[in-house]
Write a protein that holds these residues in place. Sequence first.
Motif, short mmCIF file in Angstrom:
data_model
loop_
_atom_site.label_atom_id
_atom_site.label_comp_id
_atom_site.label_asym_id
_atom_site.label_seq_id
_atom_site.Cartn_x
_atom_site.Cartn_y
_atom_site.Cartn_z
N GLN A 63 0.83 -1.22 0.00
CA GLN A 63 0.00 0.00 0.00
C GLN A 63 0.86 1.27 0.00
N ASN A 64 2.16 1.10 0.04
CA ASN A 64 3.10 2.22 0.13
C ASN A 64 2.78 3.10 1.34
N LYS A 65 2.60 2.43 2.49
CA LYS A 65 2.27 3.13 3.73
C LYS A 65 3.21 2.70 4.85
N VAL A 66 3.28 3.57 5.84
CA VAL A 66 3.99 3.25 7.07
C VAL A 66 2.97 3.26 8.21
N ARG A 67 3.09 2.30 9.09
CA ARG A 67 2.17 2.16 10.22
C ARG A 67 2.93 2.45 11.51
N PHE A 68 2.27 3.12 12.45
CA PHE A 68 2.91 3.45 13.73
C PHE A 68 1.95 3.07 14.85
N GLN A 69 2.24 1.93 15.46
CA GLN A 69 1.39 1.43 16.53
C GLN A 69 1.89 2.01 17.86
N MET A 70 1.01 2.70 18.56
CA MET A 70 1.38 3.32 19.83
C MET A 70 0.55 2.71 20.95
N ASN A 71 1.22 2.08 21.90
CA ASN A 71 0.56 1.44 23.03
C ASN A 71 0.95 2.11 24.34
N SER A 72 0.20 1.84 25.37
CA SER A 72 0.49 2.36 26.72
C SER A 72 0.74 3.86 26.68
N LEU A 73 -0.15 4.56 26.03
CA LEU A 73 0.02 6.00 25.85
C LEU A 73 -0.11 6.75 27.17
N GLY A 74 0.74 7.74 27.34
CA GLY A 74 0.68 8.63 28.50
C GLY A 74 0.47 10.06 28.06
N THR A 75 0.19 10.91 29.01
CA THR A 75 -0.07 12.32 28.67
C THR A 75 1.14 12.96 28.02
N ASP A 76 2.34 12.48 28.32
CA ASP A 76 3.56 13.00 27.70
C ASP A 76 3.66 12.69 26.21
N ASP A 77 2.81 11.80 25.72
CA ASP A 77 2.81 11.45 24.30
C ASP A 77 1.92 12.37 23.49
N THR A 78 1.22 13.27 24.15
CA THR A 78 0.40 14.25 23.45
C THR A 78 1.29 15.12 22.57
N ALA A 79 1.01 15.13 21.27
CA ALA A 79 1.88 15.85 20.34
C ALA A 79 1.29 15.81 18.94
N VAL A 80 1.84 16.64 18.07
CA VAL A 80 1.64 16.47 16.64
C VAL A 80 2.70 15.50 16.16
N TYR A 81 2.27 14.48 15.43
CA TYR A 81 3.19 13.46 14.93
C TYR A 81 3.37 13.66 13.42
N PHE A 82 4.61 13.83 13.02
CA PHE A 82 4.95 14.03 11.62
C PHE A 82 5.58 12.77 11.06
N CYS A 83 5.13 12.36 9.89
CA CYS A 83 5.80 11.33 9.12
C CYS A 83 6.81 12.02 8.21
N THR A 84 8.02 11.51 8.15
CA THR A 84 9.05 12.16 7.37
C THR A 84 9.99 11.13 6.76
N ALA A 85 10.52 11.44 5.59
CA ALA A 85 11.30 10.47 4.83
C ALA A 85 12.70 10.96 4.50
N ILE A 86 13.63 10.04 4.60
CA ILE A 86 14.98 10.23 4.07
C ILE A 86 14.99 9.49 2.75
N ILE A 87 15.24 10.20 1.68
CA ILE A 87 15.20 9.59 0.36
C ILE A 87 16.51 8.86 0.10
#
Lengths: 121, 108
Positions: free
Chosen positions: A75-99
Amino acid sequence: EVQLVESGGGLVQPGGSLTLSCAASGLSVRSSYMNWVRQAPGKGLEWVSVIYPNGDTHSADSVKGRFTISRLSAQNKVRFQMNSLGTDDTAVYFCTAIIAGADHYYSLDVWGQGTTVTVSS
Amino acid sequence: DIQLTQSPSSLSAFVGDTVTITCRASQSIGTYLHWYQLKPGKAPKVLIYGASGFLREVPSRFSGSGSGTEFTLTISGLQPDDFATYYCQHTYRTPPWTFGQGTKVEVK
């Protein structure tokens, strides 16, 4: 045009889980170094995780054992599974690539617009 | 882990000024050092790669220098569009590929 589009952010309770997705166009996630970088409210950029073209993964100590990066090559996708989330994980999450092959000393050349994760009860 | 220390953490400048931001690494990282610009609500944008590498889509007023443990980003002739926060980041060898804490450039 090279583009990354994140999805999957939202509100989750502490201790909960969330899965982010990054859809790529104009580049192959299989042959690129795909990263996640986050920015908590009022804070700076924090590198979080990477998956190499050979499948190796690395993560920051702050998320090791809780967050998992993986590829959905078909699917040309990246998946990011986040478990055991805490309040410190509150953020904007950016996907970024090194070509791979860009010869840019592994700079993060392509960025998505980000998806917001809020961990709160 | 390699730590990056940026200075100053913030600065005020006039349009047309030349500003310099410094990034120091806790150990030698060769030239695996990059600079990014971040504006509120927008995706970060790479300005300089490999300490001094130019990208054609980035205005020529942005330049970088350094190697080893000390690096600088210079903006020559600050423009209104340049008021933003700037970050250095290393990608030397094995992650974590840390960022500096950021430098906010504000209008005086």
